[in-house]
Design an enzyme around this catalytic site. Structure first.
Site, PDB file in Angstrom:
ATOM      1  N   MET A  26       0.840  -1.200   0.000  1.00 55.40           N
ATOM      2  CA  MET A  26       0.000   0.000   0.000  1.00 55.40           C
ATOM      3  C   MET A  26       0.878   1.254   0.000  1.00 55.40           C
ATOM      4  O   MET A  26       0.400   2.347   0.305  1.00 55.40           O
ATOM      5  CB  MET A  26      -0.948  -0.004   1.207  1.00 55.40           C
ATOM      6  CG  MET A  26      -1.929  -1.171   1.147  1.00 55.40           C
ATOM      7  SD  MET A  26      -3.465  -0.898   2.023  1.00 55.40           S
ATOM      8  CE  MET A  26      -2.881  -0.558   3.664  1.00 55.40           C
ATOM      9  N   GLY A  27       2.162   1.071  -0.333  1.00 59.61           N
ATOM     10  CA  GLY A  27       3.054   2.217  -0.425  1.00 59.61           C
ATOM     11  C   GLY A  27       3.574   2.675   0.917  1.00 59.61           C
ATOM     12  O   GLY A  27       3.490   1.948   1.909  1.00 59.61           O
ATOM     13  N   LEU A  29       6.707   3.038   1.637  1.00 59.16           N
ATOM     14  CA  LEU A  29       7.562   1.862   1.813  1.00 59.16           C
ATOM     15  C   LEU A  29       8.681   2.110   2.818  1.00 59.16           C
ATOM     16  O   LEU A  29       9.268   3.187   2.875  1.00 59.16           O
ATOM     17  CB  LEU A  29       8.166   1.471   0.464  1.00 59.16           C
ATOM     18  CG  LEU A  29       7.139   1.221  -0.647  1.00 59.16           C
ATOM     19  CD1 LEU A  29       7.850   0.784  -1.914  1.00 59.16           C
ATOM     20  CD2 LEU A  29       6.105   0.178  -0.228  1.00 59.16           C
ATOM     21  N   HIS A  33       9.422  -3.501   3.492  1.00 63.04           N
ATOM     22  CA  HIS A  33       8.942  -3.723   2.121  1.00 63.04           C
ATOM     23  C   HIS A  33      10.118  -3.987   1.177  1.00 63.04           C
ATOM     24  O   HIS A  33      10.032  -4.838   0.292  1.00 63.04           O
ATOM     25  CB  HIS A  33       8.210  -2.486   1.587  1.00 63.04           C
ATOM     26  CG  HIS A  33       6.945  -2.145   2.311  1.00 63.04           C
ATOM     27  ND1 HIS A  33       6.834  -1.055   3.138  1.00 63.04           N
ATOM     28  CD2 HIS A  33       5.734  -2.738   2.320  1.00 63.04           C
ATOM     29  CE1 HIS A  33       5.610  -0.992   3.618  1.00 63.04           C
ATOM     30  NE2 HIS A  33       4.920  -1.998   3.149  1.00 63.04           N
ATOM     31  N   GLY A 144       4.789 -10.063   4.083  1.00 63.26           N
ATOM     32  CA  GLY A 144       5.584  -9.988   5.308  1.00 63.26           C
ATOM     33  C   GLY A 144       4.924 -10.734   6.465  1.00 63.26           C
ATOM     34  O   GLY A 144       3.699 -10.770   6.572  1.00 63.26           O
TER      35      GLY A 144
HETATM   36  O1  PAF Z   1      -0.178  -5.750   3.588  1.00 66.27           O
HETATM   37  C1  PAF Z   1      -0.595  -4.823   2.859  1.00 66.27           C
HETATM   38  O2  PAF Z   1       0.086  -3.811   2.632  1.00 66.27           O
HETATM   39  C2  PAF Z   1      -1.975  -4.938   2.226  1.00 66.27           C
HETATM   40  O3  PAF Z   1      -2.873  -5.548   3.090  1.00 66.27           O
HETATM   41  C3  PAF Z   1      -1.968  -5.642   0.865  1.00 66.27           C
HETATM   42  C4  PAF Z   1      -1.537  -7.084   0.966  1.00 66.27           C
HETATM   43  C5  PAF Z   1      -1.045  -4.891  -0.088  1.00 66.27           C
HETATM   44  C6  PAF Z   1      -3.383  -5.610   0.264  1.00 66.27           C
HETATM   45  O4  PAF Z   1      -3.859  -4.314   0.119  1.00 66.27           O
END
Ligand code: PAF
Length: 279
Positions: A26-27, A29, A33, A144
């Site tokens: 979801m950015g 980061l 990530h 993660g």
């Molecule tokens: O873990 C996340 O950032 C979100 O839940 C995901 C897996 C990208 C789904 O929107």
């Protein structure tokens, strides 16, 4: 590294390429990530990341509107770890019409822990991840362990739908003081940030007691909740569960060393943090 904003552009960019290793995000980061992207890169093929703040997994009172959106910096960071393609759709690109078909995970896995306190959360996660999988068609996806329950729910979704995708898990990345890295750490005030590592240290305490032979899981959970409350936290849960299905272990299972995980969610001021530790 290319950045594409629509499903059509994504499909064109992927046409003829080897199936990718995929990192959905979801950015906003952080190192956690980037470690997932590095894990994806180790697979040898192209690496695709998505950046999409998915409204479907936020309840109306949650932080969808203020969730940090930092696309430019995120792309620089992804490029620095060898990502090849970023899919960053806006809402109308991913949901051109209301997403009324949903993927609803089983209650026993998804209505407990996070699901108890965030009803519908895992339906939102499964729905967007299924859709992203359809768009990217990866052969591997990386999630993660910080979102331990999400990882289990998604593994089961992939298994039950026979999706031809391997799921890899990345370890939780932590700051030097133990705080699990999270995009939501950005919400913490200076004083809250100083207090925040207590969530991880509380989990380490439960882990140590179990390793020392403590068997009364309910008492350990109650003590952990109490110690957080004494420091002004508002915990949703501290729970020792079986790693395999996130159900509570029987006393016998605790005694014979069933693989366990201790999970917690708690609010510090207005910020809700989650963490877990495998035992
Ligand atoms: O873990 C996340 O950032 C979100 O839940 C995901 C897996 C990208 C789904 O929107």
């Amino acid at each position: 590294m290319r950045v594409v904003r629509t499903i059509t552009e994504l499909r064109q960019a992927l046409a003829g390429a080897k199936p990718a290793a995929f990192v959905p995000t979801m950015g906003n980061l952080h190192e956690g990530h980037l470690a997932l992207a590095k894990l994806a890169r180790e697979q040898g093929g192209p690496v695709v990341a998505s950046i999409f703040v998915n409204r479907l997994q936020f309840a109306p009172h949650e932080d969808f509107e203020r969730y940090p959106r930092t696309l430019e910096r995120d792309c620089e960071r992804l490029q620095s770890v060898g990502c090849n393609l970023v899919f960053a759709p806006d809402e109308t690109a991913l949901y051109p019409e209301p997403q009324t078909f949903k993927v609803v995970p089983p209650a026993e896995l998804a209505d407990t822990l996070e699901g108890e306190f965030r009803p519908g959360f895992f339906t939102g996660v499964c729905t967007v991840v299924m859709k992203l999988f359809q768009c990217v068609q990866p052969r591997l996806a990386v999630f993660g362990k910080k979102d331990y329950q999400q990882l289990l729910v998604l593994r089961r979704m992939v298994r039950q739908f026979e999706l031809p995708i391997d799921v890899d898990a990345g370890e939780t990345a932590r700051a030097d003081d133990g705080l699990a890295l999270s995009s939501r750490n950005a919400y913490l005030s200076q004083a809250e940030r100083a207090e925040a590592p207590r969530l991880a240290s509380t989990l380490r305490g439960v882990q140590a007691r179990l390793k020392d032979g403590a068997r009364d899981v309910a008492a350990l959970e109650a003590q952990a909740l109490q110690s957080l409350r004494e420091r002004s936290w508002v915990p949703d849960y501290v729970a020792v569960r079986r790693r395999s299905d996130l159900q509570p272990p029987s006393a016998e299972q605790v005694a014979v060393g069933e693989p366990l995980v201790v999970l917690a969610a708690a609010k510090l001021g207005n910020t809700r943090l989650i963490d877990n530790l495998e035992i």
